[in-house]
Design an enzyme around this catalytic site. Sequence first.
Site, PDB file in Angstrom:
ATOM      1  N   THR A  27      -1.125 -11.515  17.368  1.00  0.00           N
ATOM      2  CA  THR A  27       0.395 -11.752  16.967  1.00  0.00           C
ATOM      3  C   THR A  27       1.126 -11.662  18.248  1.00  0.00           C
ATOM      4  O   THR A  27       1.131 -10.948  19.021  1.00  0.00           O
ATOM      5  CB  THR A  27       0.823 -10.873  15.989  1.00  0.00           C
ATOM      6  OG1 THR A  27      -0.023 -10.765  14.676  1.00  0.00           O
ATOM      7  CG2 THR A  27       2.159 -10.921  15.373  1.00  0.00           C
ATOM      8  N   GLY A  46       6.758 -15.116  18.595  1.00  0.00           N
ATOM      9  CA  GLY A  46       7.079 -16.358  18.061  1.00  0.00           C
ATOM     10  C   GLY A  46       5.545 -17.001  17.371  1.00  0.00           C
ATOM     11  O   GLY A  46       5.687 -18.111  17.100  1.00  0.00           O
ATOM     12  N   GLY A  89       3.200 -15.669  14.269  1.00  0.00           N
ATOM     13  CA  GLY A  89       2.378 -14.744  13.279  1.00  0.00           C
ATOM     14  C   GLY A  89       1.684 -15.256  12.510  1.00  0.00           C
ATOM     15  O   GLY A  89       0.202 -15.766  12.850  1.00  0.00           O
ATOM     16  N   SER A  90       1.965 -15.866  11.527  1.00  0.00           N
ATOM     17  CA  SER A  90       1.368 -16.690  10.489  1.00  0.00           C
ATOM     18  C   SER A  90       0.963 -17.929  11.156  1.00  0.00           C
ATOM     19  O   SER A  90      -0.021 -18.767  10.809  1.00  0.00           O
ATOM     20  CB  SER A  90       2.066 -16.881   9.195  1.00  0.00           C
ATOM     21  OG  SER A  90       2.384 -15.549   8.438  1.00  0.00           O
ATOM     22  N   ARG A 107     -10.385  -9.888   5.464  1.00  0.00           N
ATOM     23  CA  ARG A 107      -9.045  -9.715   4.419  1.00  0.00           C
ATOM     24  C   ARG A 107      -9.414  -8.902   3.240  1.00  0.00           C
ATOM     25  O   ARG A 107      -8.658  -8.182   2.693  1.00  0.00           O
ATOM     26  CB  ARG A 107      -8.517 -11.190   4.010  1.00  0.00           C
ATOM     27  CG  ARG A 107      -7.657 -11.790   5.222  1.00  0.00           C
ATOM     28  CD  ARG A 107      -6.994 -12.897   4.647  1.00  0.00           C
ATOM     29  NE  ARG A 107      -6.166 -13.456   5.777  1.00  0.00           N
ATOM     30  CZ  ARG A 107      -6.442 -14.664   6.474  1.00  0.00           C
ATOM     31  NH1 ARG A 107      -7.317 -15.292   6.104  1.00  0.00           N
ATOM     32  NH2 ARG A 107      -5.813 -14.956   7.486  1.00  0.00           N
ATOM     33  N   GLN A 145       4.851   7.971 -24.700  1.00  0.00           N
ATOM     34  CA  GLN A 145       4.293   6.738 -24.869  1.00  0.00           C
ATOM     35  C   GLN A 145       4.534   5.794 -23.795  1.00  0.00           C
ATOM     36  O   GLN A 145       3.802   5.084 -23.138  1.00  0.00           O
ATOM     37  CB  GLN A 145       4.726   6.061 -26.141  1.00  0.00           C
ATOM     38  CG  GLN A 145       4.206   6.496 -27.402  1.00  0.00           C
ATOM     39  CD  GLN A 145       4.540   5.816 -28.669  1.00  0.00           C
ATOM     40  OE1 GLN A 145       5.418   4.868 -28.673  1.00  0.00           O
ATOM     41  NE2 GLN A 145       3.453   5.709 -29.605  1.00  0.00           N
ATOM     42  N   GLU A 163      -2.619  -9.467   8.517  1.00  0.00           N
ATOM     43  CA  GLU A 163      -3.878 -10.350   8.301  1.00  0.00           C
ATOM     44  C   GLU A 163      -3.515 -11.446   7.479  1.00  0.00           C
ATOM     45  O   GLU A 163      -4.468 -11.736   6.671  1.00  0.00           O
ATOM     46  CB  GLU A 163      -5.006  -9.432   7.931  1.00  0.00           C
ATOM     47  CG  GLU A 163      -5.550  -8.661   9.006  1.00  0.00           C
ATOM     48  CD  GLU A 163      -6.950  -7.885   8.876  1.00  0.00           C
ATOM     49  OE1 GLU A 163      -7.795  -8.625   8.381  1.00  0.00           O
ATOM     50  OE2 GLU A 163      -7.154  -7.000   9.332  1.00  0.00           O
ATOM     51  N   GLY A 164      -2.156 -12.155   7.089  1.00  0.00           N
ATOM     52  CA  GLY A 164      -1.905 -13.032   6.257  1.00  0.00           C
ATOM     53  C   GLY A 164      -1.010 -12.489   5.320  1.00  0.00           C
ATOM     54  O   GLY A 164      -1.637 -11.857   4.360  1.00  0.00           O
TER      55      GLY A 164
END
Length: 391
Positions: free
Chosen positions: A135, A138, A140-141, A250, A286, A371-372
């Site tokens: 990572t 700019g 990441g994913s 994952r 309840q 990790e996503g």
Amino acid sequence: MPDAAPIRAFLDDAHLGLAAEVDRFATDSLRPLPAAEDDQTARRRAREILGLLGAAGWSRWAVPAEFGGAAPAIDFRACCLVREALAAASPLADAVFALQCLGSLPIAFAGAGELGRRWLPEVAAGRAMAAFAMTEPGAGSDVGGMQTRAVRDGDAYVLDGTKHLISNAGIADFYTVFAVTDPDAEPRAISAFVVPADTPGLRLVAPQVMSAPHPLGEIAFEAARVPAAARLGEEGSGFKLGMQVLDRLRATVAAAACGMAARALEEAVAHARARRLFGKPLAEFQLTRAKLAEMATELTAARLLVYRAAWEADRGAPRVTHESAMAKAYATEAAQRIVDGAVQIVGGRGVLADHPVDHLYRSVRALRIYEGATEIQHLIIARGLLADAGG
């Protein structure tokens, strides 16, 4: 640990024995440890926990038997069981084990003999702490936005760039680093390298402090020179290698989420039984029972998705992208709801920093991102559905 009956179909007798053993270890050795109060304490304790995991043999599940591991190949169901138990007792201990897997698996998958012999036995013994550096500020994913460069210079590569949100930054013994080796290729060619922490030009820029204390930080490579032999696999194969590792791990993130959710449910049930309100136990109301039932059902559903994905990986499926994405997306989101429900049931005590459910509340949030992120997992699931449908 929750009842193993719902997931028994995905486990064998050895796994069931392992689950009981790691649960005893986590309960006896990790639960008594006070939660880390700040970043420095987390960094120090992470090294202590690494030694505990190594001495007890749990780190051996992060590497294959060829390098001192517990099984001939990485047993992903075992990794899930270990992470689930550790996360229930200590989210920090889970993070330590997770990074041993994440930093070491690329070495094992790339078949890097000399690098494997140098680092993986140390990982298995709990003597070397691993880190995974992909990572960037700019990127990441969107890994395609990676800016860190590795330029070939004779029999070496010179690395320049910055990585952030890196677990174990500043305390790791080695980093598995991803860098662009051909920026002109389409898509960019990314390669992976094993970089020892004492490499000149590698430095910790600054710790990055999370709401739940965790050893995180930003690292920089400034003309950091590593031998060509430090490269994992062929030049340009790093993206594929990184995705292969994340694809399989994952499900273990989802398992950690289940562990945190299980601990939260345990705390909620104990409180509901003990707390008296208007003359009767909270558990007799309840609304409380309905919430506990909802929490238990979501936890069971999450665990089924987790161990299905790990079972697919262990039986040799070439890809478990769809199964892992479902497991991670559902389990992490469900865990957030379960932990939040536990805080609500425990009430005022549940938002005090020394209560387990407060620590879980702060720890579980990151699992929906790293990790996503959940949104990325949803895109992966939808893409698979549309491809199967010819869309």
